[in-house]
Motif scaffolding. Structure first.
Motif, PDB file in Angstrom:
ATOM      1  N   TYR A   7     -13.402   3.034  -4.228  1.00  0.00           N
ATOM      2  CA  TYR A   7     -11.820   2.543  -4.618  1.00  0.00           C
ATOM      3  C   TYR A   7     -11.503   3.477  -5.446  1.00  0.00           C
ATOM      4  N   ASN A  66      -7.175   2.389  -2.967  1.00  0.00           N
ATOM      5  CA  ASN A  66      -6.499   2.430  -4.201  1.00  0.00           C
ATOM      6  C   ASN A  66      -6.347   1.532  -4.877  1.00  0.00           C
ATOM      7  N   SER A  67      -6.786  -0.151  -4.475  1.00  0.00           N
ATOM      8  CA  SER A  67      -6.147  -1.770  -4.523  1.00  0.00           C
ATOM      9  C   SER A  67      -6.920  -2.202  -4.422  1.00  0.00           C
ATOM     10  N   THR A 127      -1.757  -0.038 -13.814  1.00  0.00           N
ATOM     11  CA  THR A 127      -1.958  -1.336 -13.023  1.00  0.00           C
ATOM     12  C   THR A 127      -3.698  -1.512 -13.672  1.00  0.00           C
ATOM     13  N   ALA A 128      -4.746  -0.373 -13.340  1.00  0.00           N
ATOM     14  CA  ALA A 128      -5.819  -0.639 -13.209  1.00  0.00           C
ATOM     15  C   ALA A 128      -6.231  -1.458 -15.294  1.00  0.00           C
ATOM     16  N   ASP A 161       0.354   4.069  -1.341  1.00  0.00           N
ATOM     17  CA  ASP A 161       0.382   5.968  -0.662  1.00  0.00           C
ATOM     18  C   ASP A 161      -0.568   5.734   0.721  1.00  0.00           C
ATOM     19  N   SER A 197      -5.001  14.580 -10.269  1.00  0.00           N
ATOM     20  CA  SER A 197      -5.735  14.172  -9.187  1.00  0.00           C
ATOM     21  C   SER A 197      -5.967  15.281  -7.974  1.00  0.00           C
ATOM     22  N   PRO A 246      -8.575   5.840  -7.653  1.00  0.00           N
ATOM     23  CA  PRO A 246      -6.981   6.578  -8.110  1.00  0.00           C
ATOM     24  C   PRO A 246      -6.186   6.676  -6.966  1.00  0.00           C
ATOM     25  N   TRP A 283      -1.370   3.614 -11.525  1.00  0.00           N
ATOM     26  CA  TRP A 283      -2.197   2.997 -10.781  1.00  0.00           C
ATOM     27  C   TRP A 283      -3.613   3.282 -12.240  1.00  0.00           C
ATOM     28  N   SER A 286       0.361  -1.091   0.032  1.00  0.00           N
ATOM     29  CA  SER A 286      -0.071  -0.212   0.286  1.00  0.00           C
ATOM     30  C   SER A 286       1.253   1.796   0.262  1.00  0.00           C
ATOM     31  N   ALA A 302      -1.348   9.969 -11.246  1.00  0.00           N
ATOM     32  CA  ALA A 302      -2.280   8.933 -11.404  1.00  0.00           C
ATOM     33  C   ALA A 302      -1.758   7.841 -12.643  1.00  0.00           C
TER      34      ALA A 302
END
Length: 404
Positions: A163, A269-270, A377-378, A19, A327, A165, A374, A17, A371
């Motif tokens: 959930y 975030n995950s 990954t998304a 962040d 963001s 970024p 992120w 984690s 972001a």
């Protein structure tokens, strides 16, 4: 030299984690205590990237810089946001708890009585209309219309997981939900849960839920829930975080616990790192995607961060237009950077010069979207791990924003 088990366990949690600001500052404090100032400096810098002006990070950063320069550092900050007095013992006994016989500081219910009221409502959340609509359907409407909800077999029980970024206002939205329904707000982080001694972590979680029930109606908010409820399949066999997940599941489960009037919200975030059992019916069984702030939200964030500062000729519409794909934290960082530019010139001239659009534009050129990783990954999650449709809203968002 064998790695300190305290550092090893918390470093692994930070990697999962990255962040989680509270957790990273905790690690920085531990590293400073062990004289590892260069490593601590890197963690302080990471915090300040996500949250410019964080007082604790600045104090620790100054301490690290002084130590590395070979000069006496300033006294440690006395107004830290978190209580780390037990840092020396934080995780060492979680790794091998079987030999602990007596806890040093038993958990007391009163330690967690930090429930408070909030005056925020969803009216204070600028823009984000799609998020508000989903909140209304998933949570607020059944609460406001219990008879109608009963006719459609809808319920506000269970939990709601926000959930998206980092730096996009999930915590702010959670506070606004509490204010919207006139409930108390009870925020929980990993430092409120993890304890050094055998049994204290379980007692902490139970105490948190008992406090929320006593203060019902109450919004119980778990921030960085992926750090607390990480996939057990990805945890080491001796990790104390397994205890956290199991006890959380027990307290969330309506079959074993009565949580009437307790509305459990989580932010992460995950979500792909959250244990699947945490998202079964009656637990965090509903998910709402909170994306990057839209134009109205970005203008509101800029206005908020420039409030009570000397400004001249600020055009919020222009700021909003030029900060697409940033963001909320990025927009706040732009305002902080612009403030620093104006202040630097004021110091040189000896006269206060207001913040202007020239400063804002210069700051925008310096700040890059945070972001991006992120969304990388998304995108992979949507393409390879969305067979059950869990992330359909995210997939639609990525197509709309042209992230894929």
């Amino acid at each position: 030299m064998t790695e300190d088990p305290v550092i090893r366990e918390i470093s692994a949690a930070v990697e999962r984690s990255p962040d989680a600001i509270e957790l990273r500052l905790h690690l920085a404090e531990l590293l400073i205590n062990r004289g590892r100032h260069a490593e601590a400096l890197a963690h302080c810098s990471a915090v300040l990237t996500n949250e410019p002006g964080n007082a604790t990070a600045l104090a620790l950063l100054q301490q690290c810089s002084a130590a590395l320069a070979g000069t006496p550092g300033p006294p440690r900050a006395t107004a830290q946001r978190f209580d780390w007095s037990a840092a020396e013992e934080e995780v060492a006994h979680i790794v091998e708890p079987a030999f602990v016989e007596q806890p040093a500081d038993p958990v007391d219910d009163g330690d967690y009585d930090v429930v408070r009221r909030t005056t925020l409502t969803l009216v204070d959340v600028a823009g984000m209309e799609q998020v508000k609509t989903q909140l209304e359907l998933a949570l607020l409407a059944p609460m406001r219309n219990p008879e109608l909800a009963k006719a459609f077999n809808l319920t506000a029980r269970g939990g709601l997981l926000l959930y998206g970024p980092p730096g996009c206002g999930k915590t702010f939205i959670a506070k606004a939900i509490a204010g919207e329904i006139g409930a108390n707000f009870y925020p929980i982080g990993i430092a409120d849960v993890l304890h050094s001694w055998l049994g204290d972590t379980e007692r902490a979680i139970k105490s948190i839920f008992e406090t929320a029930r006593r203060n019902a109606p109450c919004v119980l908010f778990f921030d960085e829930v992926d750090a607390l409820g990480h996939r057990r399949s990805g945890l080491a066999g001796a990790s104390g975080l397994r205890v956290v997940v199991n006890t959380l599941l027990e307290e969330l489960d309506s079959a074993t616990s009565v949580n009437d009037g307790v509305y459990v919200l989580g932010a992460t975030n995950s979500p792909w790192d959250v244990d699947p059992a945490m998202r079964r019916p009656g637990r965090f069984d509903r998910m709402i995607f909170v994306g990057l702030p839209d134009r109205a939200a970005r203008a509101a964030i800029a206005k908020l961060n420039l409030a009570d500062k000397p400004v001249a000729g600020i055009d919020l519409a222009t700021i909003a237009a030029r900060t697409e794909n940033l963001s909320g934290a990025d927009v706040a960082h732009i305002c902080t950077t612009a403030t620093q530019l104006a202040m630097a010139e004021s110091l040189r001239s000896g006269q206060v010069r207001p913040i202007t659009m020239t400063d804002i534009n210069a700051a925008i050129e310096q700040v890059r979207p945070s972001a991006g990783p992120w969304f990388d990954t998304a995108r992979n999650v949507v393409e390879f791990s969305n067979s059950d449709g869990t992330y359909d809203d995210l997939a639609k968002y990525l197509r709309t924003k042209k992230f894929r």
